[in-house]
Design a protein around this motif. Structure first.
Motif, PDB file in Angstrom:
ATOM      1  N   ILE A 154       0.839  -1.214   0.000  1.00  0.00           N
ATOM      2  CA  ILE A 154       0.000   0.000   0.000  1.00  0.00           C
ATOM      3  C   ILE A 154       0.866   1.253   0.000  1.00  0.00           C
ATOM      4  O   ILE A 154       0.562   2.241  -0.675  1.00  0.00           O
ATOM      5  CB  ILE A 154      -0.949  -0.015   1.211  1.00  0.00           C
ATOM      6  CG1 ILE A 154      -1.973  -1.160   1.068  1.00  0.00           C
ATOM      7  CG2 ILE A 154      -1.681   1.313   1.338  1.00  0.00           C
ATOM      8  CD1 ILE A 154      -2.882  -1.324   2.270  1.00  0.00           C
ATOM      9  N   ASN A 155       1.950   1.225   0.770  1.00  0.00           N
ATOM     10  CA  ASN A 155       2.858   2.370   0.792  1.00  0.00           C
ATOM     11  C   ASN A 155       3.454   2.627  -0.589  1.00  0.00           C
ATOM     12  O   ASN A 155       3.570   3.786  -1.033  1.00  0.00           O
ATOM     13  CB  ASN A 155       3.976   2.123   1.805  1.00  0.00           C
ATOM     14  CG  ASN A 155       4.963   3.271   1.876  1.00  0.00           C
ATOM     15  OD1 ASN A 155       4.608   4.388   2.235  1.00  0.00           O
ATOM     16  ND2 ASN A 155       6.210   2.997   1.521  1.00  0.00           N
ATOM     17  N   TYR A 156       3.804   1.547  -1.283  1.00  0.00           N
ATOM     18  CA  TYR A 156       4.345   1.691  -2.636  1.00  0.00           C
ATOM     19  C   TYR A 156       3.282   2.229  -3.589  1.00  0.00           C
ATOM     20  O   TYR A 156       3.552   3.110  -4.422  1.00  0.00           O
ATOM     21  CB  TYR A 156       4.865   0.341  -3.124  1.00  0.00           C
ATOM     22  CG  TYR A 156       5.583   0.400  -4.452  1.00  0.00           C
ATOM     23  CD1 TYR A 156       6.768   1.113  -4.596  1.00  0.00           C
ATOM     24  CD2 TYR A 156       5.070  -0.245  -5.579  1.00  0.00           C
ATOM     25  CE1 TYR A 156       7.431   1.177  -5.803  1.00  0.00           C
ATOM     26  CE2 TYR A 156       5.730  -0.198  -6.799  1.00  0.00           C
ATOM     27  CZ  TYR A 156       6.907   0.517  -6.902  1.00  0.00           C
ATOM     28  OH  TYR A 156       7.547   0.576  -8.111  1.00  0.00           O
ATOM     29  N   ASN A 157       2.057   1.720  -3.465  1.00  0.00           N
ATOM     30  CA  ASN A 157       0.965   2.208  -4.300  1.00  0.00           C
ATOM     31  C   ASN A 157       0.690   3.684  -4.028  1.00  0.00           C
ATOM     32  O   ASN A 157       0.379   4.458  -4.946  1.00  0.00           O
ATOM     33  CB  ASN A 157      -0.289   1.378  -4.030  1.00  0.00           C
ATOM     34  CG  ASN A 157      -1.498   1.886  -4.788  1.00  0.00           C
ATOM     35  OD1 ASN A 157      -1.590   1.777  -6.008  1.00  0.00           O
ATOM     36  ND2 ASN A 157      -2.448   2.469  -4.067  1.00  0.00           N
ATOM     37  N   LYS A 158       0.808   4.104  -2.764  1.00  0.00           N
ATOM     38  CA  LYS A 158       0.594   5.501  -2.401  1.00  0.00           C
ATOM     39  C   LYS A 158       1.569   6.406  -3.157  1.00  0.00           C
ATOM     40  O   LYS A 158       1.184   7.464  -3.679  1.00  0.00           O
ATOM     41  CB  LYS A 158       0.771   5.661  -0.892  1.00  0.00           C
ATOM     42  CG  LYS A 158       0.563   7.078  -0.376  1.00  0.00           C
ATOM     43  CD  LYS A 158       1.040   7.213   1.067  1.00  0.00           C
ATOM     44  CE  LYS A 158       0.287   6.310   1.991  1.00  0.00           C
ATOM     45  NZ  LYS A 158       0.651   6.549   3.427  1.00  0.00           N
ATOM     46  N   ILE A 159       2.822   5.982  -3.230  1.00  0.00           N
ATOM     47  CA  ILE A 159       3.833   6.783  -3.937  1.00  0.00           C
ATOM     48  C   ILE A 159       3.533   6.838  -5.428  1.00  0.00           C
ATOM     49  O   ILE A 159       3.631   7.900  -6.061  1.00  0.00           O
ATOM     50  CB  ILE A 159       5.229   6.193  -3.689  1.00  0.00           C
ATOM     51  CG1 ILE A 159       5.574   6.288  -2.200  1.00  0.00           C
ATOM     52  CG2 ILE A 159       6.282   6.924  -4.517  1.00  0.00           C
ATOM     53  CD1 ILE A 159       6.860   5.579  -1.826  1.00  0.00           C
ATOM     54  N   LEU A 160       3.142   5.695  -6.003  1.00  0.00           N
ATOM     55  CA  LEU A 160       2.830   5.664  -7.438  1.00  0.00           C
ATOM     56  C   LEU A 160       1.662   6.583  -7.763  1.00  0.00           C
ATOM     57  O   LEU A 160       1.685   7.297  -8.785  1.00  0.00           O
ATOM     58  CB  LEU A 160       2.509   4.230  -7.873  1.00  0.00           C
ATOM     59  CG  LEU A 160       3.657   3.208  -7.814  1.00  0.00           C
ATOM     60  CD1 LEU A 160       3.163   1.840  -8.271  1.00  0.00           C
ATOM     61  CD2 LEU A 160       4.830   3.660  -8.665  1.00  0.00           C
ATOM     62  N   GLN A 161       0.618   6.567  -6.929  1.00  0.00           N
ATOM     63  CA  GLN A 161      -0.535   7.419  -7.179  1.00  0.00           C
ATOM     64  C   GLN A 161      -0.173   8.896  -7.047  1.00  0.00           C
ATOM     65  O   GLN A 161      -0.650   9.738  -7.811  1.00  0.00           O
ATOM     66  CB  GLN A 161      -1.669   7.061  -6.204  1.00  0.00           C
ATOM     67  CG  GLN A 161      -2.234   5.664  -6.395  1.00  0.00           C
ATOM     68  CD  GLN A 161      -2.743   5.423  -7.806  1.00  0.00           C
ATOM     69  OE1 GLN A 161      -3.405   6.270  -8.406  1.00  0.00           O
ATOM     70  NE2 GLN A 161      -2.420   4.258  -8.356  1.00  0.00           N
ATOM     71  N   ASN A 162       0.683   9.206  -6.075  1.00  0.00           N
ATOM     72  CA  ASN A 162       1.126  10.597  -5.936  1.00  0.00           C
ATOM     73  C   ASN A 162       1.938  11.040  -7.149  1.00  0.00           C
ATOM     74  O   ASN A 162       1.858  12.198  -7.578  1.00  0.00           O
ATOM     75  CB  ASN A 162       1.959  10.753  -4.667  1.00  0.00           C
ATOM     76  CG  ASN A 162       1.099  10.823  -3.418  1.00  0.00           C
ATOM     77  OD1 ASN A 162      -0.111  11.023  -3.497  1.00  0.00           O
ATOM     78  ND2 ASN A 162       1.721  10.649  -2.262  1.00  0.00           N
ATOM     79  N   GLN A 163       2.721  10.124  -7.703  1.00  0.00           N
ATOM     80  CA  GLN A 163       3.474  10.456  -8.917  1.00  0.00           C
ATOM     81  C   GLN A 163       2.530  10.768 -10.077  1.00  0.00           C
ATOM     82  O   GLN A 163       2.801  11.680 -10.874  1.00  0.00           O
ATOM     83  CB  GLN A 163       4.402   9.305  -9.289  1.00  0.00           C
ATOM     84  CG  GLN A 163       5.659   9.223  -8.443  1.00  0.00           C
ATOM     85  CD  GLN A 163       6.611   8.166  -8.916  1.00  0.00           C
ATOM     86  OE1 GLN A 163       6.211   7.043  -9.246  1.00  0.00           O
ATOM     87  NE2 GLN A 163       7.901   8.489  -8.963  1.00  0.00           N
ATOM     88  N   LEU A 164       1.431  10.020 -10.165  1.00  0.00           N
ATOM     89  CA  LEU A 164       0.456  10.298 -11.224  1.00  0.00           C
ATOM     90  C   LEU A 164      -0.153  11.682 -11.051  1.00  0.00           C
ATOM     91  O   LEU A 164      -0.324  12.433 -12.034  1.00  0.00           O
ATOM     92  CB  LEU A 164      -0.643   9.234 -11.221  1.00  0.00           C
ATOM     93  CG  LEU A 164      -0.230   7.824 -11.660  1.00  0.00           C
ATOM     94  CD1 LEU A 164      -1.407   6.864 -11.528  1.00  0.00           C
ATOM     95  CD2 LEU A 164       0.265   7.836 -13.099  1.00  0.00           C
ATOM     96  N   ILE A 165      -0.482  12.045  -9.811  1.00  0.00           N
ATOM     97  CA  ILE A 165      -1.081  13.356  -9.557  1.00  0.00           C
ATOM     98  C   ILE A 165      -0.087  14.465  -9.868  1.00  0.00           C
ATOM     99  O   ILE A 165      -0.425  15.481 -10.497  1.00  0.00           O
ATOM    100  CB  ILE A 165      -1.551  13.439  -8.091  1.00  0.00           C
ATOM    101  CG1 ILE A 165      -2.680  12.432  -7.842  1.00  0.00           C
ATOM    102  CG2 ILE A 165      -2.015  14.849  -7.751  1.00  0.00           C
ATOM    103  CD1 ILE A 165      -3.100  12.333  -6.397  1.00  0.00           C
ATOM    104  N   VAL A 166       1.160  14.274  -9.441  1.00  0.00           N
ATOM    105  CA  VAL A 166       2.188  15.282  -9.722  1.00  0.00           C
ATOM    106  C   VAL A 166       2.413  15.403 -11.229  1.00  0.00           C
ATOM    107  O   VAL A 166       2.604  16.502 -11.759  1.00  0.00           O
ATOM    108  CB  VAL A 166       3.506  14.913  -9.006  1.00  0.00           C
ATOM    109  CG1 VAL A 166       4.643  15.818  -9.458  1.00  0.00           C
ATOM    110  CG2 VAL A 166       3.328  15.018  -7.501  1.00  0.00           C
TER     111      VAL A 166
END
Length: 441
Positions: A154-166
């Motif tokens: 989940i922590n890894y997915n959180k970073i990936l999703q934030n990268q998409l938003i950025v």
């Protein structure tokens, strides 16, 4: 020359290992399976189970007869060389012995316990309960590994999703920077307006650098947990944030009472304490065993004796032993064992209270995470509407560049906050499930 370089480049790309490794898509279910299969912690748990199985087999072996065999070569020097045996030697004619007296002596002894105060039975029951405790520990370790994998995933997915938003925010800023630069060339915007958007882009680039570093770090840690090669690039597939669950607190408590390993472990310890009390009490009883023995006595000193020079008596018997002192020393030992059992009962009551608090805290944490998501979703809708209105005002010269950038920044931050809240809700859900002692996907 150029054709040769191009050909070499294609050749290098075609070689195994030179080609860039494509990302590996992995689901949460696959990640948990890999984590369990490759967990060193679970391998240690299996070793403990094997050790407990060996102790159980040892307890079973106590029922087998014991057998001992020995063989000695003795070399004695006889200081007294004559010996009178009343009734065997004639008066005045003692038995003469040689000064050098070699001999061979062998023994074989077998003992089969008949009654041992149920000590063997209690030893086997204790070993069996210890085996069950080892399996419980292994199950708890498996739950811990599962939760560790889920949290890392989940922590890894959180970073990936934030990268998409950025990334989306960067596209918007690039578009607006191109637009404001065009306006500047037409005299419709100032150089300061352009610099503001360039500064915003630089700040987003810094965020991208930090997020990519965080992603690499989380990717590396996840590879280690899953037992994958360090260079594996992972992507998340079909992740469910568990936002539609409707847990019932009383049901969670019921599951915890039935599944929490702490309570099961204390229940086994309570049974072990009962067996220990019985074992101590049975220590007052006598023991009975059947024995058999055979002796080989060869006083000639020759490895192969001649006729009538060897003694080989065989003995059969029954032996009884009784530690009478246990009749008055056992009482205090039983009192100590009873106190230990009562301590286990008190620990179980305390564990039940702690588990109830643990489940309640996790339950409230999940409900709170859902409430946060509802509020943050409204905030995202409001930020999108504010950004749309501000953009319209900017196009009509009713808002300045600062207002426009602030509106976009608020929209970006609200989207990030919502994504973080979703990931936190997923963690809260699995924390709640783990608190029941039955973590599952």
């Amino acid at each position: 020359m150029k054709q040769t370089i191009v050909a070499l480049a294609f050749l290098l790309l075609a070689l195994p290992g030179v080609r860039a490794q494509s990302p590996r898509s992995i689901t949460l279910e696959e990640a948990v399976k890999l984590g369990i299969d490759n967990s060193k912690q679970l391998r240690q748990s299996k070793n403990k189970i094997d050790e407990a199985l060996a102790r159980l087999d040892q307890a079973k072996d106590l029922r087998l007869p014991s057998a001992k065999v020995s063989f000695q070569y003795l070399h004695a020097l006889m200081l007294a060389r004559t010996l009178n045996f009343p009734g065997l030697t004639q008066p005045g004619k003692p038995l003469s012995l040689s000064f050098d007296f070699p001999a061979y002596l062998g023994t074989l002894a077998i003992s089969e316990p008949i009654f041992n105060g149920n000590q063997f039975k209690y030893a086997r029951q204790s070993a069996d309960l210890l085996l069950q405790l080892s399996k419980l520990d292994a199950d708890k370790d498996k739950d811990d590994v599962t939760y560790l994998v889920i949290s890392a995933y989940i922590n890894y997915n959180k970073i990936l999703q934030n990268q998409l938003i950025v990334g989306r925010n960067m596209q918007d800023v690039d578009q607006k920077l191109t637009e404001i630069t065009k306006y500047e060339s037409q005299g419709l915007a100032t150089r300061n307006d352009v610099l503001r958007f360039q500064l915003q882009k630089s700040q987003i680039e810094l965020s991208e650098i930090e997020l990519e570093n965080d992603r690499k770090d989380a990717n590396y840690d996840l590879n280690i947990i899953l037992g994958l090669p360090d260079s594996t690039q992972l992507t998340v597939s079909n992740f469910d944030y568990k936002l539609q669950e409707q847990p019932v607190f009383t049901d969670l408590l019921t599951q915890a009472d039935a599944n929490r390993r702490e309570l099961q472990e204390l229940a086994f310890q309570d049974k072990v304490a009962d067996i220990n009390i019985k074992k101590i009490q049975d220590g007052k009883l006598p023991t009975l065993a059947a024995t058999a023995g055979m002796y080989y006595i060869n006083p000639t000193g020759k490895p192969i004796p001649t006729d009538h020079t060897v003694l080989a008596p065989i003995t059969l018997g029954v032996g009884v032993s009784w530690n009478i002192g246990s009749l008055y020393t056992t009482k205090n030992k039983v009192a100590e064992a009873a106190a230990q059992k009562q301590e286990i009962v008190t620990s179980k009551d305390q564990a039940q209270d702690d588990i109830r608090k643990d489940v309640h805290k996790a339950y409230l944490g999940y409900l709170q995470s859902l409430d946060k998501i509802r509020v943050l979703q409204v905030a995202v809708d409001q930020a999108e509407e504010n950004e749309r209105i501000t953009e319209s005002k900017f196009q009509n010269n009713l808002a300045n560049t600062t207002d426009r950038i602030d509106a976009q920044t608020q929209l970006y931050q609200s989207r990030v906050n919502l994504e973080l809240a979703k990931s936190d809700a997923a963690i809260a859900y699995y924390t709640m499930i783990k608190s029941t002692g039955n973590i599952h996907l």
